[in-house]
Design an enzyme around this catalytic site. Sequence first.
Site, PDB file in Angstrom:
ATOM      1  N   ARG A  97     -11.956   0.332  12.203  1.00  0.00           N
ATOM      2  CA  ARG A  97     -10.597   0.072  12.683  1.00  0.00           C
ATOM      3  C   ARG A  97     -10.222  -1.406  12.620  1.00  0.00           C
ATOM      4  NH1 ARG A  97      -9.071   3.863  16.892  1.00  0.00           N
ATOM      5  NH2 ARG A  97     -11.247   3.655  17.492  1.00  0.00           N
ATOM      6  N   GLY A 133     -14.247   8.496  19.505  1.00  0.00           N
ATOM      7  CA  GLY A 133     -14.580   9.078  18.193  1.00  0.00           C
ATOM      8  C   GLY A 133     -16.034   9.539  18.157  1.00  0.00           C
ATOM      9  N   ASP A 175     -18.397   2.394  13.784  1.00  0.00           N
ATOM     10  CA  ASP A 175     -17.846   1.069  13.440  1.00  0.00           C
ATOM     11  C   ASP A 175     -18.810  -0.102  13.679  1.00  0.00           C
ATOM     12  OD1 ASP A 175     -15.572   2.413  12.810  1.00  0.00           O
ATOM     13  OD2 ASP A 175     -14.367   1.673  14.480  1.00  0.00           O
TER      14      ASP A 175
HETATM   15  O1  F6P Z   1     -13.796   4.188  15.842  1.00  0.00           O
HETATM   16  C1  F6P Z   1     -14.261   5.058  14.889  1.00  0.00           C
HETATM   17  C2  F6P Z   1     -13.174   5.411  13.900  1.00  0.00           C
HETATM   18  O2  F6P Z   1     -13.709   6.330  12.985  1.00  0.00           O
HETATM   19  C3  F6P Z   1     -12.525   4.228  13.177  1.00  0.00           C
HETATM   20  O3  F6P Z   1     -13.318   3.742  12.133  1.00  0.00           O
HETATM   21  C4  F6P Z   1     -11.204   4.817  12.766  1.00  0.00           C
HETATM   22  O4  F6P Z   1     -10.224   3.822  12.613  1.00  0.00           O
HETATM   23  C5  F6P Z   1     -10.868   5.713  13.911  1.00  0.00           C
HETATM   24  O5  F6P Z   1     -12.080   6.053  14.550  1.00  0.00           O
HETATM   25  C6  F6P Z   1     -10.126   6.964  13.523  1.00  0.00           C
HETATM   26  O6  F6P Z   1      -9.810   7.660  14.681  1.00  0.00           O
HETATM   27  P1  F6P Z   1      -9.218   9.143  14.688  1.00  0.00           P
HETATM   28  O7  F6P Z   1     -10.310  10.084  14.319  1.00  0.00           O
HETATM   29  O8  F6P Z   1      -8.754   9.318  16.087  1.00  0.00           O
HETATM   30  O9  F6P Z   1      -8.119   9.169  13.679  1.00  0.00           O
END
Ligand code: F6P
Length: 328
Positions: free
Chosen positions: A176, A15, A132
């Site tokens: 997460r 991310g 996070d």
């Molecule tokens: O790990 C960073 C994060 O933004 C988390 O807080 C979140 O659960 C996840 O990535 C979302 O991921 P994606 O953008 O792949 O949906």
Amino acid sequence: MSNSIKKVGVMTSGGDSPGMNAAIRSVVRTCAYHNIECVGIYRGYEGMIEGDFKSMDARSVKGIINKGGTVLKSARSKEFRTVEGRKMAHEKLIEANIDALVLIGGDGTFNGGLIFNKEFDFPVIGIPGTIDNDIFGTTHTLGFDTALNTVVECIDKIRDTASSHNRLFFVEVMGRDVGHIALNAGVGAGAEEILIPEEDLGLGRLLESLRRSKKSGKSSSIVVVAEGDKIGKNVFELKDYVESNMTEYEVRVSVLGHMQRGGSPSCFDRVLASRMGVKAVESLLSGKTNYMVGLLNDEMALTPIEQAVKGKSKINKELLRVSEIMSI
Ligand code: F6P
């Protein structure tokens, strides 16, 4: 400093987070400072497998310190999880004469780097970049501070409506499996309740606490909920539950979502990224490999990557207590 490393590859993976560009800039300029070549690897491990590389010099990273996202783009690669994928990536690095890697990302990025180092004895060093803040070996990951400021700004705005209409708002924030964003932004925005995966408040106690708030004269309330909260209900189910048990409140939900991941990095994240980039490159040049750069006691510190991925980033218990006292 050792001169066995002549060309460093830098990439962002997983991310994106605000501050990644500032870290890329720092890595590239530190290489230039030490007369080392630097190569940007696009789309993380995916681009490594495809040999999607671009030479970068000090001027090629101008004007990016203030930009969110990552100019090198990011991806979560399935192919790199296979032995064949990693073999292809290794061949591409050798072809391009890259002899060390700076990996900017989170857990998944570091796990990949760890396996890669074990299989090919390839020097790697990590820079923690995720909003996070869930990485062991650093008190702050890149992007955490910016995300907190974004969340606090949003909750301040939501509070205007909450208090004008005497409403109860559930605000879901990212994280997460962890509650660092929820706890810190919750305290910063003066939330009445904060629900995080690390602490199981339970539905009964949540109701009790909201009733107490109401009784003490509060006409509106903000409950911050971490997306990974384990109370057993998603934020919309929570709304229904509270609404049916507390008819005195009109309840609304606001899911902040990906807006928390974007935007111009805070000054804190820019400075941290600049420090981490210098530390990462200079550590590689002095022969250190398989470490993650972190911030501990306001100093740059190195933690073995293996420990960084296995360790747990603990929730701040003192802050939990502060939040409890503040929400009286
Ligand atoms: O790990 C960073 C994060 O933004 C988390 O807080 C979140 O659960 C996840 O990535 C979302 O991921 P994606 O953008 O792949 O949906």
